[in-house]
Each structure stands twice: as C-alpha cells, then as structure tokens.
Design an enzyme around this catalytic site. Structure first.
Site, PDB file in Angstrom:
ATOM      1  N   LYS B  78       0.853  -1.195   0.000  1.00  0.00           N
ATOM      2  CA  LYS B  78       0.000   0.000   0.000  1.00  0.00           C
ATOM      3  C   LYS B  78       0.890   1.246   0.000  1.00  0.00           C
ATOM      4  CE  LYS B  78      -3.765   1.764   3.008  1.00  0.00           C
ATOM      5  NZ  LYS B  78      -4.536   1.410   4.238  1.00  0.00           N
ATOM      6  N   SER B 153      -9.582   1.213   3.524  1.00  0.00           N
ATOM      7  CA  SER B 153      -8.763   2.013   2.645  1.00  0.00           C
ATOM      8  C   SER B 153      -7.759   1.221   1.801  1.00  0.00           C
ATOM      9  CB  SER B 153      -8.018   3.058   3.473  1.00  0.00           C
ATOM     10  OG  SER B 153      -7.082   2.443   4.325  1.00  0.00           O
ATOM     11  N   SER B 177      -9.393  -1.440   7.554  1.00  0.00           N
ATOM     12  CA  SER B 177      -8.891  -1.165   6.204  1.00  0.00           C
ATOM     13  C   SER B 177      -8.160  -2.306   5.510  1.00  0.00           C
ATOM     14  CB  SER B 177      -7.973   0.061   6.220  1.00  0.00           C
ATOM     15  OG  SER B 177      -8.731   1.233   6.325  1.00  0.00           O
TER      16      SER B 177
END
Lengths: 100, 487
Positions: B78, B153, B177
């Site tokens: 990420k 997310s 997330s």
C-alpha cells in the site's frame, strides 16, 4: 452540541485549514459536521463512572530504555536529502514567508 | 493450463524451489497480468517494473535460499509504506511528489526475505476511508464489478490480490482497512495484534490503532507474510516485546476443536439480503462440520463507531499537523504570510475526508469539549475492550460479518460521511480492542459479489487464528476467478 458555520470556521482556524470561499460548501460542511457530532453524543448514555480511559491497546509496555541516539540503517548523512524535499530552502534552512 | 499469475504464494514458493520456473519468469508473468488488468481495476499508483525485474534476475543469479521466507515472491505494498525509488503519496496530493529517504521496516524485512515489490497500491487518502474513492488519484475498481468500490482504505491492495496481479500484498488496518476490502474483493486479510508489526516508515493516521498486515488468497499465505515482518523493531517503541511464534507450520485444527462466539449485535444487525444469505449458509457449513457456535453479547458495541471516530480523528488531527508546506510535500505557491502558507497549503493539498477528520479531531480535542468527547471516548474504549475480553473467555474466537453490505456502486455514499462511518461498525471495535482479526471469503452472493466473515482473537493469538482461518477456508466454497477484461 450544535455545529454551525461559525463554529466550523473556528475549528478550521485551530486546525489551520482554509474552508474556502463558497458559502454552499461551508454550509454543507457545517451540516455534515453537525450530524456527525450529534451522533457522537450517544456516548453521553454510556456509564463510565470510575472507568480508566484507554488511550492505547499497549498499556504499560513501553519501559524505560537507554537514552541513546539510534540512527536507522542507512540514515547517516541524509540531512541533505531531507532538505532537498523542502518546497523552499535557503542553504541549510527551510524557508517560510513572513510571520505577520 | 495454470498460468504463473494464478498461483498462490505457497504454490509460487514450491514452484521456485523445484525450479519449475525462475523468479524472473514469475515476475514477468505477474507484471504482464498487472499491465493487462490495470486499466480495468486501477489498483496501483506506481509500478516498479525495472526495480522488480532487476531484483528477480539478481535472485535467479544467486540461487534459491530457503532460509528466506519470501524468496522470489512478487508482492504489492500500500502506498503508505515508505520505499526508496518511488514516491510515497498515501493517496494524497499533499505527498504526490514525496520521495522518502528511508524505508519502512516492513519493506526492509520483505526485501530481506527475498520478496519482490512489484507496485505500490492505491488507498483512501492517508488511509481514511472505506472505498478507496478518497484517493487523490482516482478510485480503484472492484475486480468482480468495475462499477463498484473495492472497499478501503487498502482497496488497491485487495484488488491487486483478488485481480490476480500478485499473490500477496501488504496494507494497513486502522478501523478495518485490511479486513473490509479483503471481504469486498474476495481475498483473505489479516490485521495483526496492535504491537505485532513495526509501524516505522508507515505514514501515520491513528497511532493507537494503525497496524500493518497482509492480504493473500489463503490464510496460510497470510501467515507466511506475517512471519517475515513480525517482531520487535528498535525504531518502534509501541511494539510488544514478545516472541514471534511459527505462523507457517502450525498443527492443523480439527473443526470440532473450535468454539466460535457469534456476537448477537452483529448477527442480528440489518444485513443486506445477499450478505445474510451467504453467511447463513456459511454458518450452516460450520455447524455441520462440528464447530461449536455460541451466541455472545457485546453490550457496549453501540458506542463503538462514535468512540472510534472521536479517538481516531483526534489522532489524525495531530498526525496530519505535519503537512504544513514547510519541510516536504505540496506547498501553495505565493502565500502572503505564514498563516496563509499553512491554511492554503492544507486546503489544497488535503482532500475532503482528511480535512473532515482533522476538523472533527480538532473539535474533540479543543478546550471545553475534551472531557465530553475525547476522554469519554477513551473510557468507552475500555468498556468495549472489556466486552470483547469477556466474550473471548467463552470461546476461542469471535466470528462476525465484515460488512453489512457487499461492494457498493462507486459514488453511492460520497456525500454521506456519517453513513460510511456507521458501515465500519463490524470492523472497528477490534481496533479499539487491539487484538488480531482475519477476514476470510465466505462465498459469493447471487449478485456475483464476494461476502466475507472475520475471526477476532486475543492479542498475540495470530498463530491459532490462522489455523482457525484454515478450517473456515476448508469448509466454505472456494471463490472462482473474477472475470476481468484484459487489454
């Protein structure tokens, strides 16, 4: 607690945010903010007398350690690389506009 | 014939060990698949093709090293993990040109174990969001339906795994997330215990919640990925000083050895019909296989969303104070004075959700409201922790839905932040508590969208959590491959 555009602007000032000039945007933001804070008020129902606040899941684990500077691997001599990230600099310093 | 990009991590590792294919061949296959599917799903913010191929060739030249857990395995991380040689944007315009001068501990450990980092994945700005739509660089698409969100997310991470671009990925989980996008995209996601994995070099959002963890196609693969990164780090004082067990070679559990607690507040909630249908079936399969399912009570869970958003926003408002246009990142040109430099920079550099949470956090920390909101929320956090601890004395793990609805159409809730916050109800209590959680695909709805269920465990119970996840995987239907148009 009720949030209106004035209180939203006061919070924005504390948070160093410029909420922009569009009145419609500001009204929508204050309305959203008000709904969120009104929802948070549910906490008033919770019985918390004598309950110790919990600020982190890792309670009482970070014990004392020697006061030594740890240089992360490969970080030596990186000051110049860090300064290169500055949007504006003067020599070895970060540069900002006048304060007043 | 099976393509290399279709293999999971364990299969890739086995194939490399047996010299069925080289690291370069595997890396090229994943890069090709990524290039073909990326226009449809947009999971990545930066593809590190040259670095990846160079590393792959180097590993091939030096030969397989079985002491390195992730030798030759292609992964994504990420874009909140600092990594040299590519920008670290956290999905924000504020950091669109930011190059870190150091690497996150997670990244360093992945590389030390021989992993190949193929790309940095998209996320909601500063990891604040549940749909990846708050990325400053546009949303990621769900591999199962490109008109729907992948969750967030860590939506890019989940889409990269579910879209078969890579067999494994790293994301972060502050309020769900990792688990929620894993569920919405149909892969496995592990949120480790708070204190298990170093946060050094991860862009901070809510420091008493943030935790990095893996996403993959199997629970066992998540265990392998966790093994490579877990454990103390001199650069993160919040890590637990406890030994890291073997997550890879755990004794398999038998279904009848497991008692799972089903929190009635979640199972009786208003679940979408497709979610309810898949989870009912999943529950029946567990009962039939001999698992003991009991109902448990989490009486204070109704306060969890409010407590979480107060505490996490407070932490976000302080963590994001550093984005002021002075030392790095975006700076508004030609400010009149210093105050204008701050306010204009932050207004332009930060997106709407980040600004909303900064405002909320500033409010709950401000004079006159601190006691009523911030301190009160921290007290409620302990009540919720006590509830979860009490429930876990009656069973091995808790079992809960991950999201009350399947992946929703892009744009559905952009103007309704409170509803989106409330949709995190079933993930964020675990972050308030600090324990580990594992999201496992439970099946596919009639709408062809994946549905996930999650296990919650006591702190530091990841080894048995992964074993329990393997039991669920073995009993629940294996998802087919999503059909993604390739170019």
């Amino acid at each position: 607690m009720t949030i209106n555009t004035d209180s939203a602007l006061a919070m924005a000032r504390l948070a160093r945010l410029d909420l922009g000039a569009e009145p419609a945007d500001l009204t929508k933001l204050a309305e959203d903010f008000d709904r969120i804070v009104a929802y948070m008020d549910i906490l008033a129902e919770a019985e918390t007398a004598g309950i110790e606040p919990m600020y982190s899941p890792m309670e009482n684990t970070a014990g004392p350690r020697p006061d030594e500077v740890l240089e992360p691997e490969g970080s030596a001599g990186k000051a110049e690389l860090i300064l290169e990230q500055a949007p504006e600099r003067v020599g070895r310093f970060f540069s900002v506009p006048r304060i007043f | 014939m099976t393509q290399l990009w279709q293999l999971n991590l364990a299969q890739c590792s086995e194939g490399l060990k047996n010299k069925d294919f080289s690291v370069t061949e595997l890396t090229e296959a994943c890069l090709k698949r990524l290039t073909e599917t990326e226009p449809a799903i947009k999971s990545c913010l930066a593809v590190l093709e040259d670095q990846a191929l160079e590393t792959a060739r180097d590993l091939d030249r030096r030969g397989n090293d079985s002491s390195r857990l992730l030798w030759g395995l292609p992964l994504t991380v990420k874009d909140v993990f600092c990594l040299k040689g590519a920008p670290t944007t956290a999905g924000s315009r504020q950091l669109s040109d930011y190059y870190s001068v150091f690497e996150a501990t997670v990244v360093r450990r992945l590389k030390a174990h021989g992993a190949i980092i193929l790309a940095k994945t998209n996320c909601d700005e500063f990891a604040m969001g549940s749909s990846t739509e708050f990325s400053a660089f546009g949303p990621t698409r769900n591999p199962w339906d490109r008109q729907r969100v992948p969750g967030g997310s860590s939506g890019g991470a989940a889409a990269s795994v579910a879209g078969f671009q890579v067999p494994g990925a790293f994301g972060t989980d502050t309020g769900g997330s990792i688990r929620q996008p894993a569920a919405l995209c149909g892969c496995v996601g592990l949120k480790p215990t708070y204190g298990r994995v170093s946060r050094y070099g991860i862009i901070a959002y809510g420091s008493s919640f943030d935790q990095a963890g893996p996403l993959a196609r199997t629970a066992a693969d998540c265990g392998r990925l966790l093994q490579a990164v877990a454990g103390p780090d001199a650069y993160d004082a919040t890590l637990a000083d406890c030994p890291v067990p073997d997550f890879v070679n755990q004794r398999p559990l038998k279904p009848n050895e497991l008692t799972l607690g089903l929190p009635r507040q979640f199972w009786n909630a208003d679940l979408h019909p497709q979610v309810a249908k898949v989870l009912d079936e999943a529950r029946n399969l567990l009962t039939k296989a001999g698992l003991n399912l009991i109902e448990v009570d989490l009486p204070n869970i109704k306060y969890a969303v409010a407590a979480y958003y107060i505490l996490a926003s407070a932490e976000a408002s302080t963590n994001l104070a550093r984005y002021d246009g002075v030392r790095y990142g975006f700076r508004q040109p030609d400010p009149g004075d210093l105050m204008e430099l701050y306010t204009k920079t932050r207004q332009t550099g930060l997106g709407p959700e980040a600004r909303r949470r900064i405002l909320l956090g500033t409010f709950v920390l401000s004079s006159g409201y601190y006691e009523a909101y911030y301190r009160k929320a921290a007290q409620v956090r302990r009540l919720i922790k006590n509830d979860i601890e009490a429930a876990l004395t009656r069973c091995h793990f808790l079992l809960a839905p991950v999201s009350a609805i399947p992946a929703w159409p892009l744009g559905s809730f952009l103007d309704d932040p409170l509803t989106v916050y409330q949709m995190d109800l079933m993930t964020l209590p675990l972050n308030l508590y600090g324990g580990p959680g594992l999201s496992v695909p439970a099946g596919l709805g009639d709408d062809n969208l994946p549905v996930g269920a999650q296990l919650w465990g006591k702190p530091m119970s990841e080894a048995s959590l992964i074993s329990a996840g393997r039991v669920l995987e073995s009993l629940w239907p294996k998802l087919p491959e999503p059909q993604i148009p390739v170019i």
